[in-house]
Design a protein around this motif. Structure first.
Motif: not given
Length: 430
Positions: A125-146
């Motif tokens: 749900x969140x990764x495609x949406x965050x990528x579309x809005x321009x959030x840094x991928x490293x932060x999106x992945x790190x916060x999700x995995x944790x």
């Protein structure tokens, strides 16, 4: 002689695991070899009795039910609706929609019981949406995995059920004991996002158009079904109205009703959910059976007694013991999944833990926290594999993005040690 045999069996276990044999079958094989060496009792008789005893527990029936509940919700619109309900509330908080990873994982953890399911569901749900809005991928992945590791800590937790059966402690109290540590960990993650965002303002996309309070509340209606389901399941346990197993049955019934009301439950998805829950439970059941037999064999070898005597001879303080066990579990997590870690070690470690005066409910939450860390530790970090499948990135890159969450989890272990009431206060009120 006993120590040499025990070390030989450990080496044999890793050789068999490394050859690709299923974990449950590997444990049974090593137990079989051990029993042939140390017992004149018929091995088949011992194996049948031990496996039946470990898998016929009434308490264990909560496990497939919670797995099924998670599978039902995974196949409905409820998970997708969470993003719609949460996003408007974080417009003005530093880090903005990155917080949806944490809050979404916290909410979904309370209905799935699985770290990997939480990671996969929220990630889709969140990764495609965050990528579309321009959030840094490293932060999106790190916060999700944790944040997805909260699936193990916030009840209902599959690992807690396994630990409760292995340690013979109240699963209901374990569940309630995990609530405040889970919220503490979610708060630490959100605090890190806020601090990171304040130092990297240029990397955070601009806020969406502001919504009024009425519009935010209207958007939050998407959260109501999941929140009500969580309240009913946990409330029935906490109030004493239902056992963990009965609460799991209530959760399954509630999730089926919600899916039917939403119109997202077809006969095909119903069958897929049942089959998926059965597959996962059969895998866990085989591991539990193998571990029970290996624990019996190791008891004949004398490994638990020798290990307890060795640790006792070191005269470690409770803090030193906790730190040593943290390192031990992290090393073990490099090779085994969480359930295997718990069932293999708890029987051996409990005498030492009890001798050190550690509360078994507290120790259960500690073990779950350390197993959570193992979920994001290569090379066998399950959440890392899930994210690799979603993003096609190298696992080493994903592991680097989650390093801050790894450190925050270690901080959480120290906090619950120095402030044990974070774990024990709620169970004490039951």
């Amino acid at each position: 002689m006993e120590i040499v045999l025990a070390l030989g069996l450990v080496v044999l276990l890793f050789v068999i695991l490394g050859s690709g044999v299923w974990i449950g079958m590997s444990l049974l094989a090593v137990g079989l070899v051990a029993m042939e060496f140390v017992s004149s009792r018929p091995v088949g008789d011992s194996m049948v009795l031990t496996i039946w005893g470990s898998t016929s527990s009434w308490t264990l029936t909560a496990l497939p039910l919670f797995l099924w509940m998670g599978e039902i919700l995974f196949r409905t619109k409820l998970s997708a609706n969470m993003f719609k309900g949460l996003a408007p509330w974080f417009n003005h908080l530093p880090g903005r929609l990155l917080h949806v990873n944490v809050i979404g994982s916290t909410i979904f953890a309370a209905v799935s019981g699985s770290s990997a399911a939480t990671c996969a569901t929220i990630g889709k749900i969140s990764l495609p949406e965050l990528q579309r809005r321009g959030y840094p991928e490293s932060m999106a992945l790190g916060t999700l995995a944790g944040a997805a590791t909260l699936g193990l800590l916030i009840p209902p937790s599959i690992i807690m059920i396994v630990y409760g059966v292995a340690a013979d402690v109240s699963i209901a109290k374990l569940f309630i004991g995990g609530v405040l540590p889970g919220l503490l960990l979610a708060t630490l993650f959100m605090g890190y996002i806020v601090v990171w965002a304040l130092f990297h303002k240029d990397q955070v996309p601009a806020a969406d158009a502001d919504m009024g309070l009425g519009q935010k509340i209207y958007a939050a209606r998407h959260l109501i079904p999941v929140v009500v389901l969580i309240g009913v399941v946990l409330g029935s346990i906490y109030s004493g109205v239902a056992t963990a197993t009965e609460a799991a049955a209530i959760g399954v019934l509630g999730s089926l009703v919600l899916a039917a009301v939403e119109g997202s439950m077809s006969w095909a998805s119903f069958k897929e959910g049942v089959a998926a829950a059965c597959r996962v439970y059969c895998m866990i059941g085989l591991i539990l059976a193998g571990a029970a037999f290996l624990t019996l064999a190791m008891g004949f070898v004398g490994l638990p007694r020798h290990l307890a005597e060795f640790v006792g001879s070191l005269h470690l303080s409770p803090l030193a013991l906790v730190l040593s066990l943290t390192v031990f579990f992290l090393l073990l997590g490099c090779f085994l999944d969480g359930i295997s870690m718990v069932v293999l070690t708890i029987g051996v470690l409990l005498p030492t833990v009890q001798a050190a005066g550690l509360d078994l409910i507290w120790f259960g939450v500690f073990v779950v926290l350390v197993v959570e860390i193992a979920q994001i530790t290569p090379p066998v970090g399950l959440n890392l594999f899930v994210l690799q499948g979603l993003t096609k990135h190298e696992i080493t890159y994903i592991a680097r993005t989650v390093t801050p969450m790894f450190l925050l989890m270690l901080v959480a272990i120290l906090l619950i040690y120095f402030f044990p009431e974070v774990v024990l206060w709620l169970p004490g009120q039951m």
